[in-house]
Write a protein that holds these residues in place. Structure first.
Motif, PDB file in Angstrom:
ATOM      1  N   LYS A 154      26.075 116.718  65.382  1.00  0.00           N
ATOM      2  CA  LYS A 154      25.370 117.352  66.495  1.00  0.00           C
ATOM      3  C   LYS A 154      24.002 116.694  66.686  1.00  0.00           C
ATOM      4  O   LYS A 154      23.616 116.347  67.792  1.00  0.00           O
ATOM      5  CB  LYS A 154      25.186 118.837  66.248  1.00  0.00           C
ATOM      6  N   GLN A 158      24.557 114.772  69.945  1.00  0.00           N
ATOM      7  CA  GLN A 158      24.089 115.679  70.985  1.00  0.00           C
ATOM      8  C   GLN A 158      22.581 115.548  71.209  1.00  0.00           C
ATOM      9  O   GLN A 158      22.128 115.447  72.322  1.00  0.00           O
ATOM     10  CB  GLN A 158      24.432 117.108  70.568  1.00  0.00           C
ATOM     11  N   ASP A 159      21.827 115.544  70.125  1.00  0.00           N
ATOM     12  CA  ASP A 159      20.368 115.557  70.277  1.00  0.00           C
ATOM     13  C   ASP A 159      19.786 114.156  70.421  1.00  0.00           C
ATOM     14  O   ASP A 159      18.876 113.941  71.201  1.00  0.00           O
ATOM     15  CB  ASP A 159      19.710 116.265  69.084  1.00  0.00           C
ATOM     16  N   ASN A 161      21.575 111.402  71.187  1.00  0.00           N
ATOM     17  CA  ASN A 161      22.366 110.568  72.089  1.00  0.00           C
ATOM     18  C   ASN A 161      22.851 109.270  71.459  1.00  0.00           C
ATOM     19  O   ASN A 161      22.844 108.223  72.104  1.00  0.00           O
ATOM     20  CB  ASN A 161      21.559 110.221  73.340  1.00  0.00           C
ATOM     21  N   PRO A 192      28.554 110.912  73.117  1.00  0.00           N
ATOM     22  CA  PRO A 192      28.307 112.218  73.750  1.00  0.00           C
ATOM     23  C   PRO A 192      29.395 112.619  74.744  1.00  0.00           C
ATOM     24  O   PRO A 192      29.651 113.797  74.930  1.00  0.00           O
ATOM     25  CB  PRO A 192      26.972 112.005  74.455  1.00  0.00           C
ATOM     26  N   LEU A 195      33.706 113.904  72.991  1.00  0.00           N
ATOM     27  CA  LEU A 195      33.915 114.912  71.955  1.00  0.00           C
ATOM     28  C   LEU A 195      35.285 115.548  72.154  1.00  0.00           C
ATOM     29  O   LEU A 195      35.741 115.697  73.283  1.00  0.00           O
ATOM     30  CB  LEU A 195      32.837 115.983  72.047  1.00  0.00           C
ATOM     31  N   GLU A 198      34.673 119.189  68.305  1.00  0.00           N
ATOM     32  CA  GLU A 198      33.539 119.366  67.427  1.00  0.00           C
ATOM     33  C   GLU A 198      32.978 120.779  67.608  1.00  0.00           C
ATOM     34  O   GLU A 198      32.880 121.281  68.724  1.00  0.00           O
ATOM     35  CB  GLU A 198      32.451 118.329  67.733  1.00  0.00           C
ATOM     36  N   MET A 201      30.221 121.693  70.241  1.00  0.00           N
ATOM     37  CA  MET A 201      30.404 121.556  71.689  1.00  0.00           C
ATOM     38  C   MET A 201      30.061 122.860  72.385  1.00  0.00           C
ATOM     39  O   MET A 201      30.373 123.930  71.881  1.00  0.00           O
ATOM     40  CB  MET A 201      31.859 121.253  72.000  1.00  0.00           C
ATOM     41  N   ASP A 202      29.473 122.751  73.556  1.00  0.00           N
ATOM     42  CA  ASP A 202      29.169 123.944  74.333  1.00  0.00           C
ATOM     43  C   ASP A 202      30.480 124.490  74.899  1.00  0.00           C
ATOM     44  O   ASP A 202      31.131 123.835  75.695  1.00  0.00           O
ATOM     45  CB  ASP A 202      28.222 123.563  75.469  1.00  0.00           C
ATOM     46  N   ASN A 207      32.714 118.958  79.079  1.00  0.00           N
ATOM     47  CA  ASN A 207      32.042 117.799  78.517  1.00  0.00           C
ATOM     48  C   ASN A 207      32.669 116.541  79.133  1.00  0.00           C
ATOM     49  O   ASN A 207      33.660 116.042  78.642  1.00  0.00           O
ATOM     50  CB  ASN A 207      32.234 117.807  77.000  1.00  0.00           C
ATOM     51  N   ARG A 266      28.180 113.774  80.647  1.00  0.00           N
ATOM     52  CA  ARG A 266      27.370 113.568  79.437  1.00  0.00           C
ATOM     53  C   ARG A 266      27.202 112.078  79.176  1.00  0.00           C
ATOM     54  O   ARG A 266      26.338 111.659  78.425  1.00  0.00           O
ATOM     55  CB  ARG A 266      28.061 114.206  78.227  1.00  0.00           C
TER      56      ARG A 266
END
Ligand code: ADP
Ligand code: MG
Length: 958
Positions: A154, A158-159, A161, A192, A195, A198, A201-202, A207, A266
């Motif tokens: 993550k 995610q953070d 990139n 990103p 995914l 994972e 994931m939102d 995504n 993304r």
């Protein structure tokens, strides 16, 4: 793969390096960098080296060159006399092969980073970086326990990139003990946009990875100007690997920003050839939102038929001819890109679809109306999406997110959505029942996609099973309560449970649900302990490798999705029920018989050997053993082989137990193999039903939204809008959905306002003082339009809306100063888009245009825009302004269809105090009341007095 070089720190004693304040930490440089900068070796150092490691104490600090210690390049051949261990060499080689990725290498219970990756990322991941000393040299490294992979992915993906390459351990039978037990091959690259399942994931939003293909860009890039060539044909293809949804679209460069806003990718994939032409118009477009761009080599597949292997079902032939060349090119490179990221694992995507009949919401409008995110903080909280969302499933939430960014322009679609909402609104009990059942459903889309990737484990099977059963009950409830309702019938007939029911029954009969629950309970405890232990080891010992000694018993984080992760060495926990297959039934009978044999043998041996305390056991170290304690230790056991003893216990092998124990082991292995077979059959059966299951899931998503809209309408007292094909808005008692909520929280109430734009009056010119509600009025009408075309009820007493094809807004000062565009430039760019694209069916809100320049220029520009919108675009326009001259100009101009409306303030008798009433009335208000606002804001009395004088014309210059 040989190492290119090494640095001397490898050989030099570490104590010196860390104890001198003058020397630079060697690990701060990559091995190659160290080599490049290395000065020639000093005499003392050579001597030290010749004498070998143990003589390090004789080297004096001052003899060592400061900064870097020199080294000879390492012979590159792998058979060099001091090679790095295989794992390090493989890691280096993987780092080279996957150059732009952060490499995570699985080593036993850990994922590790080496060399410069350890240097760079250990601090970012907040893990400890250590130096490992090998005979071949020192290697910086850092690591974390395998079960924390998601957490660190993550951060990286995610953070930060980053692209991450994961090298897993593959058993290697070369048989060279120790070092060569495993190969470490990169099995997946995670970016990103790619995914799959994972945990970070939102769940509430898709995504997407988007590929863009532009026609003939070489030609365009030779143009001197960097302005986008608006008419260039563009092909778009985007997909969500976690749900298997796949879309394509054909458009032109000028519309690209709107698509980007709608899709919200993304990651964007562009052809490598574009990388060289940085002045290409597309980069202007992409730069605006700082997209993550990945370049790929041109794809080989240039035909739609080439996509088939990656699709779960063939494309309808009718569709095949509809794709444009650009769409095909974009789709091909997208699929190829995704394939390389997955390093060959299978996938099944849904056949691509185009989104048709979509209300165009351009990028600025999306932002200005805060549809999915707030403008200031870029947060979901406070946005329209957030205010209206009452969905209870993840799929429903994602679909709502999609609908909001692409409302419909089809009367049929909108009305069928509204019918369903109305039905749910009128049938409260049924709605509550549906919501309860929806809550029991799992995220089918993402679950199914796991199976499509060959992942999916027994827990996922159980989740699918309960979803199918909940769907079954849902269908029954709907049919029972509403036989006559066409809108419900339309939904029910779309649900196909024939295959899925059978699948669910198979899963129910085969998978041992209780056993699994039991197992997970145990694991949760164990995992917690493991984690604490691993952390303790890392923080005290420094090196991740040191904690490899930890047990590796816990279930891996379902990385492989197989059954292997469920079994532990020493327990007889089964995953399938004995009745899952005839073979398993037989094996379990054998197993039970063997268990009886074991009991009998135990009793028998007790008697024969005269040892009351004797038990039959198994340990991984000693195998099958008999165990005695206390007085039994004194027995004469000369006939058996003793294998261990302590003060009070003794263990020995007994041939009969050894034989029986082996039979039990064999039987256990066969049971596991049998379970594996059943599991594979179930997985296959899921894949077999995947299309039906996906369609059912899509229906559930829509039902979820319908219930969500109905609940919302009841809660907020919203009205069903009437959509028609006119070009007029008739909104009575309209409210702003988000502002109203904010006021309510403060105990204030919202003043409703009507809007009748488009029929007699195509344009409404709204004037009035600051803060009196102009902007709110403009936005609320745009939002009501969007909500209506999404298929929701709206915040108004009555709403009749002629279908809108595109909605535009020029609102607020979205300053782009850091990109070197002044407020006025931004304003003009946005305005240009509107004037170029708005049609007779569009709806435009213009809020105080011309603010960023002098009043004279501003008035002129504002008038020109109004004029153009009125005479050329002929769209519905709400136009707020504080330029009073503009009103005169419009009155004099040839624009009969412009209506004048204004907001006002209510003043005290003495004219000093005032309050806003936020009520829109017909007419013009040229009083800005700016000084009253200034006073309210706390401008010093003296300053206010000066301003008053200026206004009164008593002072010309101050
Ligand atoms: P303007 O654009 O005329 O300067 P705004 O639309 O920004 O004014 O409104 C300023 C504030 O007034 C809003 O933030 C809101 O709190 C309040 N407001 C606006 N319209 C209304 C309304 N119809 N009823 C109640 N309060 C309102
Ligand atoms: Mg305003």
């Amino acid at each position: 793969m040989p190492l290119p070089c090494r640095h001397l720190a490898a050989v030099a004693p570490r104590r010196f390096l860390t104890s001198t304040p003058r020397s630079r930490p060697l690990h701060a440089l990559s091995p190659c960098a160290a080599l490049r900068h290395a000065p020639p070796p000093s005499q003392a150092w050579r001597a030290a080296q010749e004498r070998g490691k143990k003589t390090k104490a004789t080297v004096k600090l001052d003899d060592l060159p400061q900064g870097l210690i020199p080294l000879e390049p390492l012979a590159l051949e792998p058979d060099t006399h001091k090679p790095f261990p295989t794992v390090v060499r493989q890691a280096r080689s993987n780092m080279q092969r996957f150059e732009n990725c952060v490499l995570l290498t699985r080593v036993g219970g850990f994922y590790e980073l080496y060399f410069e990756h350890a240097d760079e990322f250990a601090p970012l991941l907040n893990i400890k970086r250590a130096i490992r000393v090998f005979s071949a040299g020192e290697v910086p490294m850092a690591g974390f326990p395998f079960f924390q992979l998601d957490r660190y992915l993550k951060i990286l993906v995610q953070d930060l990139n980053r692209y991450v390459a994961i090298a897993e351990e593959f058993p290697n039978d070369k048989g060279n003990p120790g070092d060569l037990m495993h190969d470490r091959r990169v099995s997946r690259i995670i970016t990103p946009g790619t995914l799959i399942d994972e945990n970070f994931m939102d769940p509430f939003t898709n995504n997407y990875v988007l590929a863009i293909h532009i026609e003939d860009h070489e030609q365009e890039s030779t143009h001197q100007s960097a302005r986008p060539n608006a008419s260039l044909r563009v092909g778009l293809a985007w997909l969500d690997l976690s749900t298997g949804q796949f879309f394509t679209q054909s458009t032109d460069l000028s519309a690209l920003p709107s698509y980007l806003a709608r899709i919200g990718p993304r990651e964007i994939v562009l052809g490598e050839d574009l990388q060289a032409s940085k002045d290409h118009g597309i980069f202007n477009v992409l730069a605006e939102d700082r997209h993550l761009i990945t370049y790929t080599s041109p794809s080989e597949v240039q035909k739609v038929s080439g996509w088939s292997p990656m699709l779960e079902s063939p494309l309808p032939p009718r569709l095949e001819n509809e794709f444009t060349i650009e769409e095909i090119a974009a789709g091909s490179s997208l699929l190829q890109y995704v394939k390389t990221r997955l390093q060959g694992s299978n996938m099944k995507l849904q056949p691509p679809t185009r989104q048709l009949d979509v209300l165009g919401i351009d990028k600025n409008t999306m932002r200005a109306l805060e549809i999915k995110k707030t403008m200031r903080e870029d947060m979901v909280t406070g946005s329209l999406l957030h205010i209206i969302r009452r969905t209870v499933t993840k799929g429903g939430a994602r679909l709502l997110d999609n609908w909001l960014s692409s409302p419909s322009t089809s009367l049929e679609v909108i009305n069928s959505r509204l019918d369903l909402v109305t039905f749910m609104l009128n049938h409260e009990l049924l709605r509550e029942r549906v919501v309860i059942l929806l809550r029991r459903c799992h995220d089918s889309h993402r679950l199914l996609q796991k199976f499509a990737f060959g992942r999916g484990d027994p827990d996922d099977l159980l989740a699918l099973k309960s979803t199918v059963y909940a769907t079954q009950e849902l269908v029954a409830s709907l049919e029972q309560d509403s036989e006559a309702e066409a809108c419900i019938q339309a939904m029910v007939t779309r649900i196909n449970l024939e295959g899925p029911n059978e699948l669910a029954k198979r899963i129910r009969d085969a998978v041992d649900e209780e056993g699994l629950v039991q197992q997970h309970r145990l694991e949760d405890g164990e995992a917690g302990e493991m984690q604490a232990l691993a952390q303790a080891v890392i923080s005290s010992e420094g090196s991740a490798e040191d904690s490899n000694i930890l047990p590796k018993g816990t279930r891996k984080k379902k990385a492989s999705g197989g059954l292997r992760d469920y079994y532990s060495d020493d327990s007889d926990a089964w995953i399938m029920k004995p009745g899952a297959s005839p073979a398993l039934e037989r094996l379990h009978a054998d197993f039970a018989a063997l268990a009886i044999d074991k009991t009998n043998l135990g009793e028998d041996l007790k008697k024969r050997l005269g040892a009351e305390s004797l038990t039959l056991r198994f340990t991984p170290g000693m195998g099958h053993i008999c165990h005695v304690k206390g007085k039994d230790m004194k027995l004469d056991l000369s006939t058996v082989r003793s294998v261990g003893s302590s003060k009070s216990t003794r263990s020995f092998h007994h041939p009969e137990w050894t034989k029986l124990g082996q039979q039990i082991d064999q039987c256990r292995i066969h049971i596991r193999a049998g379970e594996q077979r059943v599991f594979h059959q179930l997985r296959e059966q899921v894949i077999h039903n995947i299309i039906k299951l996906r369609r059912n899931a899509a229906v559930l998503d829509e039902l979820d939204i319908a219930c969500s809209f109905a609940t919302l309408a009841v809660e907020k007292d919203w009205t069903r809008p009437i959509l028609n094909k006119t070009c007029a808005h008739k909104i009575v008692g309209g409210r702003h959905p988000t502002v109203e909520g904010g006021l309510e929280e403060e105990g204030r109430s919202f003043i409703t306002n009507d809007c009748f734009v488009g029929d007699v009056q195509r344009t409404w010119l709204v004037s009035g003082p600051n803060m009196a509600g102009k902007s709110t009025f403009l936005r609320q009408n745009a939002l009501i339009t969007i909500l209506a075309q999404v298929g929701s009820y709206v915040p108004a007493e009555y709403a009749e809306i002629g279908l809108v094809d595109q909605i535009f807004s020029r609102v607020g000062s979205a300053d782009n100063l850091y990109r070197d565009q002044s407020t006025f430039m931004v304003e003009m760019l946005e305005t240009a888009t509107i004037l170029k694209h708005a049609t007779r069916h569009s709806f435009v809100i213009m809020d105080e245009i011309g603010r960023g320049t002098t009043p004279e220029d501003g008035t002129a520009v504002a008038f020109a825009c109004l004029h153009h919108l009125y005479h050329v675009n002929k769209c519905r326009t709400l136009f707020a302004t504080h330029f009073h001259d503009l009103v005169d100009m419009v009155v004099k101009g040839d624009m009969e269809g412009v209506g004048f409306y204004c907001t006002d303030v209510l003043e005290d008798k003495d004219g000093d105090g005032f309050m806003y009433d936020h009520r829109l009335r017909e007419g013009v208000n040229t009083r800005s009341h700016a000084l009253k606002v200034a006073k309210l804001a706390g401008l010093p009395e003296e300053a206010i007095a000066v301003a008053k004088k200026v206004l009164d014309g008593r002072v010309r210059s101050v």
